[in-house]
Design a protein around this motif. Sequence first.
Motif, PDB file in Angstrom:
ATOM      1  N   PRO A  91       0.802  -1.219   0.000  1.00  0.00           N
ATOM      2  CA  PRO A  91       0.000   0.000   0.000  1.00  0.00           C
ATOM      3  C   PRO A  91       0.835   1.268   0.000  1.00  0.00           C
ATOM      4  O   PRO A  91       0.354   2.324  -0.370  1.00  0.00           O
ATOM      5  CB  PRO A  91      -0.838  -0.103   1.280  1.00  0.00           C
ATOM      6  CG  PRO A  91      -0.373  -1.307   2.011  1.00  0.00           C
ATOM      7  CD  PRO A  91       0.593  -2.053   1.159  1.00  0.00           C
ATOM      8  N   GLN A 142      -9.453  -0.824  -3.833  1.00  0.00           N
ATOM      9  CA  GLN A 142      -9.165   0.599  -3.703  1.00  0.00           C
ATOM     10  C   GLN A 142     -10.464   1.373  -3.509  1.00  0.00           C
ATOM     11  O   GLN A 142     -11.468   1.065  -4.145  1.00  0.00           O
ATOM     12  CB  GLN A 142      -8.458   1.132  -4.957  1.00  0.00           C
ATOM     13  CG  GLN A 142      -7.092   0.546  -5.209  1.00  0.00           C
ATOM     14  CD  GLN A 142      -6.540   1.042  -6.536  1.00  0.00           C
ATOM     15  OE1 GLN A 142      -7.200   0.988  -7.562  1.00  0.00           O
ATOM     16  NE2 GLN A 142      -5.299   1.497  -6.506  1.00  0.00           N
ATOM     17  N   PHE A 145       1.065   3.421  -3.330  1.00  0.00           N
ATOM     18  CA  PHE A 145      -0.066   4.185  -3.837  1.00  0.00           C
ATOM     19  C   PHE A 145      -0.204   5.475  -3.042  1.00  0.00           C
ATOM     20  O   PHE A 145      -0.040   5.479  -1.824  1.00  0.00           O
ATOM     21  CB  PHE A 145      -1.370   3.385  -3.709  1.00  0.00           C
ATOM     22  CG  PHE A 145      -1.367   2.139  -4.534  1.00  0.00           C
ATOM     23  CD1 PHE A 145      -1.462   2.210  -5.912  1.00  0.00           C
ATOM     24  CD2 PHE A 145      -1.247   0.901  -3.938  1.00  0.00           C
ATOM     25  CE1 PHE A 145      -1.445   1.059  -6.679  1.00  0.00           C
ATOM     26  CE2 PHE A 145      -1.230  -0.248  -4.697  1.00  0.00           C
ATOM     27  CZ  PHE A 145      -1.324  -0.165  -6.064  1.00  0.00           C
ATOM     28  N   SER A 191      -8.422   6.136  -4.872  1.00  0.00           N
ATOM     29  CA  SER A 191      -7.261   6.160  -3.970  1.00  0.00           C
ATOM     30  C   SER A 191      -6.571   7.520  -3.986  1.00  0.00           C
ATOM     31  O   SER A 191      -5.351   7.612  -4.002  1.00  0.00           O
ATOM     32  CB  SER A 191      -6.273   5.060  -4.339  1.00  0.00           C
ATOM     33  OG  SER A 191      -6.814   3.808  -4.060  1.00  0.00           O
ATOM     34  N   THR A 208      -1.891   8.423  -0.988  1.00  0.00           N
ATOM     35  CA  THR A 208      -3.023   8.386  -0.064  1.00  0.00           C
ATOM     36  C   THR A 208      -3.996   9.494  -0.416  1.00  0.00           C
ATOM     37  O   THR A 208      -3.635  10.494  -1.020  1.00  0.00           O
ATOM     38  CB  THR A 208      -2.556   8.567   1.392  1.00  0.00           C
ATOM     39  OG1 THR A 208      -1.838   9.796   1.478  1.00  0.00           O
ATOM     40  CG2 THR A 208      -1.646   7.413   1.814  1.00  0.00           C
ATOM     41  N   GLN A 213     -15.821   0.546  -3.907  1.00  0.00           N
ATOM     42  CA  GLN A 213     -14.484  -0.034  -4.004  1.00  0.00           C
ATOM     43  C   GLN A 213     -14.271  -0.594  -5.400  1.00  0.00           C
ATOM     44  O   GLN A 213     -15.210  -1.069  -6.038  1.00  0.00           O
ATOM     45  CB  GLN A 213     -14.324  -1.194  -3.012  1.00  0.00           C
ATOM     46  CG  GLN A 213     -14.302  -0.772  -1.578  1.00  0.00           C
ATOM     47  CD  GLN A 213     -14.146  -1.989  -0.662  1.00  0.00           C
ATOM     48  OE1 GLN A 213     -14.470  -3.100  -1.022  1.00  0.00           O
ATOM     49  NE2 GLN A 213     -13.640  -1.739   0.529  1.00  0.00           N
TER      50      GLN A 213
END
Length: 179
Positions: free
Chosen positions: A61, A173, A64, A103, A66, A168
């Motif tokens: 994670p 995501q 990616f 995301s 935030t 989602q």
Amino acid sequence: MNFSKSGLVAVSLAALVASGCSTSRFSSMDDQRPAPLQPAPAGQVSSNQLPPPASPGTTDPSQFPTAPANTQVASLPPDGSAPAGASDLSAASVAGVWNASVSGQSCKIATPQTKFGAGFRAGPLHCPAPIDGIKSWNVAGKQLTLYDENGGSLARLYSSGGSKFDGQTSNGQPISLTR
């Protein structure tokens, strides 16, 4: 004098051709041609080894971005049911252009009511994966589903009230759509 129509046309045409050949109005353009372009400089090309791809389900994670602190995305119940307060949907309530956040990355998604496959055509604009592969959408009850070109589900969303959907992607995501 007796001229035939075809003879008169032939003489007129010959006069036009002769007068067109003697013009000099294009001769000055030869002096105005731009110089040929120089070829682009060739630089050095380097190569590096790419890291191996992550195995499915082992995505780190930290790679990616935030979502901004002011972005709130409703979480979906783990059993796939609609969240409390979600309302029934119609194709007319979804049709239009949406601002999408996946995301924390923003893009636009067009959802016209143009029939396509089992639903309606969709068009992502500058969206990150996997949403960049959206080809169609459809509604069933309280759920909006976005599909890829093979009819596979890319995302499930539910109305969060007004002109907002939260949900989602197929790989977990968070995604939201707003107008």
